[in-house]
Design a protein around this motif. Structure first.
Motif, PDB file in Angstrom:
ATOM      1  N   GLU A 138      14.826   0.147   6.118  1.00 60.02           N
ATOM      2  CA  GLU A 138      15.853  -0.843   5.792  1.00 60.02           C
ATOM      3  C   GLU A 138      16.068  -0.819   4.278  1.00 60.02           C
ATOM      4  OE1 GLU A 138      16.646  -5.661   6.089  1.00 60.02           O
ATOM      5  OE2 GLU A 138      15.039  -4.751   7.279  1.00 60.02           O
ATOM      6  N   VAL A 139      17.032  -0.024   3.849  1.00 65.33           N
ATOM      7  CA  VAL A 139      17.247   0.231   2.426  1.00 65.33           C
ATOM      8  C   VAL A 139      18.102  -0.880   1.809  1.00 65.33           C
ATOM      9  CG1 VAL A 139      18.150   1.845   0.707  1.00 65.33           C
ATOM     10  CG2 VAL A 139      17.124   2.709   2.825  1.00 65.33           C
ATOM     11  N   ASP A 140      17.613  -1.447   0.718  1.00 65.47           N
ATOM     12  CA  ASP A 140      18.365  -2.425  -0.057  1.00 65.47           C
ATOM     13  C   ASP A 140      18.485  -1.875  -1.474  1.00 65.47           C
ATOM     14  OD1 ASP A 140      19.408  -4.541  -1.463  1.00 65.47           O
ATOM     15  OD2 ASP A 140      18.200  -6.058  -0.457  1.00 65.47           O
ATOM     16  N   ASP A 141      19.651  -1.345  -1.795  1.00 64.76           N
ATOM     17  CA  ASP A 141      19.818  -0.681  -3.091  1.00 64.76           C
ATOM     18  C   ASP A 141      20.256  -1.630  -4.197  1.00 64.76           C
ATOM     19  OD1 ASP A 141      22.313  -1.159  -2.146  1.00 64.76           O
ATOM     20  OD2 ASP A 141      23.098   0.859  -2.439  1.00 64.76           O
ATOM     21  N   ASP A 142      20.219  -2.939  -3.943  1.00 61.96           N
ATOM     22  CA  ASP A 142      20.611  -3.897  -4.968  1.00 61.96           C
ATOM     23  C   ASP A 142      19.447  -4.793  -5.372  1.00 61.96           C
ATOM     24  OD1 ASP A 142      22.528  -4.889  -6.733  1.00 61.96           O
ATOM     25  OD2 ASP A 142      22.950  -6.593  -5.437  1.00 61.96           O
ATOM     26  N   SER A 195      19.363  -8.071  -9.173  1.00 63.38           N
ATOM     27  CA  SER A 195      20.222  -6.916  -8.902  1.00 63.38           C
ATOM     28  C   SER A 195      19.917  -5.768  -9.854  1.00 63.38           C
ATOM     29  CB  SER A 195      21.690  -7.333  -9.038  1.00 63.38           C
ATOM     30  OG  SER A 195      22.549  -6.221  -8.957  1.00 63.38           O
ATOM     31  N   GLN A 196      20.125  -4.530  -9.360  1.00 60.39           N
ATOM     32  CA  GLN A 196      19.989  -3.350 -10.213  1.00 60.39           C
ATOM     33  C   GLN A 196      21.143  -3.241 -11.201  1.00 60.39           C
ATOM     34  OE1 GLN A 196      19.006   0.470  -8.580  1.00 60.39           O
ATOM     35  NE2 GLN A 196      18.152  -0.414  -6.711  1.00 60.39           N
ATOM     36  N   HIS A 197      22.242  -3.933 -10.938  1.00 56.67           N
ATOM     37  CA  HIS A 197      23.464  -3.731 -11.698  1.00 56.67           C
ATOM     38  C   HIS A 197      23.686  -4.855 -12.696  1.00 56.67           C
ATOM     39  CE1 HIS A 197      24.292  -0.577  -8.821  1.00 56.67           C
ATOM     40  NE2 HIS A 197      24.048  -1.448  -7.860  1.00 56.67           N
ATOM     41  N   SER A 198      24.211  -4.527 -13.855  1.00 58.41           N
ATOM     42  CA  SER A 198      24.493  -5.487 -14.911  1.00 58.41           C
ATOM     43  C   SER A 198      25.986  -5.516 -15.183  1.00 58.41           C
ATOM     44  CB  SER A 198      23.744  -5.114 -16.193  1.00 58.41           C
ATOM     45  OG  SER A 198      24.260  -5.820 -17.300  1.00 58.41           O
TER      46      SER A 198
END
Length: 314
Positions: A138-142, A195-198
């Motif tokens: 179950e991949v969560d890329d965030d 989150s990985q994103h900024s």
């Protein structure tokens, strides 16, 4: 003493070893050698990183050599590791207190089958490949790191530092972890749910003026932040500021400010217990209803769902 073993393979990404400094500094802050860190490979000896830097390793003679295992990643994670590596990883999970995948080291854990029916993350650029190659994960890329039972996984590069710091907090407490972060000059201790994103990175302004306006907005989100106010900060007319801002970021000032508010609200919801009324007020939304409307439009879920998910991730 808590033993931490790093499993590295040929072509490993050297950034993963930066996490060792977290445990080194934790020992210094604790005033005792709580952690012992060692590097391992299947056969021992010299192993070269993706940059060609050789690292001396100990051989994996038995599965009980460490309490925590950190599995390094490579720049070609889609290539399956050797069967001997997979057998070792399977042994880690069975005998160690915890096993962690550093960045694309998640692929090694997935290939070994230890992530089947577990939540996991990895560097966002490789998340699609992880889903395709390992549909049972179950991949969560965030998320910057995820804890699922005894298995930990981190996103790319610096996110592994946050995961290592979370291990220190779990082992030695939040106060000591904060001291470690301070000594490492880490801007903040990021939770796994972040989150990985900024938004500031994604806007990527080219000029100092637009960057200064964005930084001012980020620090004053509770204010209305009109175009006139932002333009005045950087000594431009509202019309000129709007033209320059849109050309550099691809967004209008109003849209960019809304996205900054959303990002700040999400962080507060994930990392604090403040009520939604407080979150709305601190991040510049009219009220909790307005926050919820914009939140659903931006993220597709209500604020309460993000808070529940962050607490479940740990």
């Amino acid at each position: 003493m808590h033993r931490i073993g790093y499993l590295i393979t040929e072509g490993f990404q050297i950034m993963g070893l930066a996490t060792q400094t977290v445990f080194e500094v934790a020992n210094i802050v604790a005033g005792e050698a709580f952690y012992r860190v060692q590097n391992f490979s299947v056969g021992g000896g010299m192993v070269r990183s993706s940059l060609g830097m050789p690292i001396e390793t100990l051989p994996l003679a038995a599965p009980g050599l460490a309490d925590t295992w950190m599995v390094s990643g490579t720049l070609t994670p889609e290539t399956p590791p050797a069967d001997e590596v997979l057998a070792c990883v399977q042994g880690f999970v069975a005998s160690a207190r915890r096993t962690a995948g550093l960045c694309t080291g998640t692929f090694v854990l997935a290939q070994a089958g230890v992530l089947d029916n577990r939540r996991a993350t990895t560097h966002w650029a490789y998340a699609k490949a992880l889903r395709t190659l390992h549909p049972k994960v179950e991949v969560d890329d965030d998320r910057i790191f995820i804890i699922d039972g005894p298995v930990w996984t981190s996103a790319g590069m610096t996110a592994a530092l946050d995961m290592a710091l979370a291990m220190v907090e779990k082992d030695l407490g939040a106060e000591l972890a904060r001291s470690v972060a301070h000594k490492l000059v880490m801007h903040q201790r990021r939770s796994g749910g972040q989150s990985q994103h900024s938004e500031l990175l994604s806007l990527a302004p080219k000029s100092d003026r637009v960057q200064s306006a964005l930084e001012y907005a980020r620090q004053h989100l509770s204010r209305p932040l009109s175009v006139e106010e932002l333009a005045g900060v950087v000594h431009l007319s509202p019309r000129q500021f709007t033209r320059v801002f849109t050309a550099e970021t691809g967004q209008s000032p109003a849209k960019a400010v809304e996205n900054l508010r959303l990002e700040a609200a999400r962080l507060m919801i994930e990392q604090s217990r403040h009520s939604l009324d407080v979150v709305a007020r601190e991040t510049g939304f009219r009220d909790r209803r307005h926050l919820r409307e914009v939140f659903i439009r931006g993220f597709g879920v209500p604020p309460q769902a993000v808070r529940r998910d962050a607490r479940r991730v740990g």
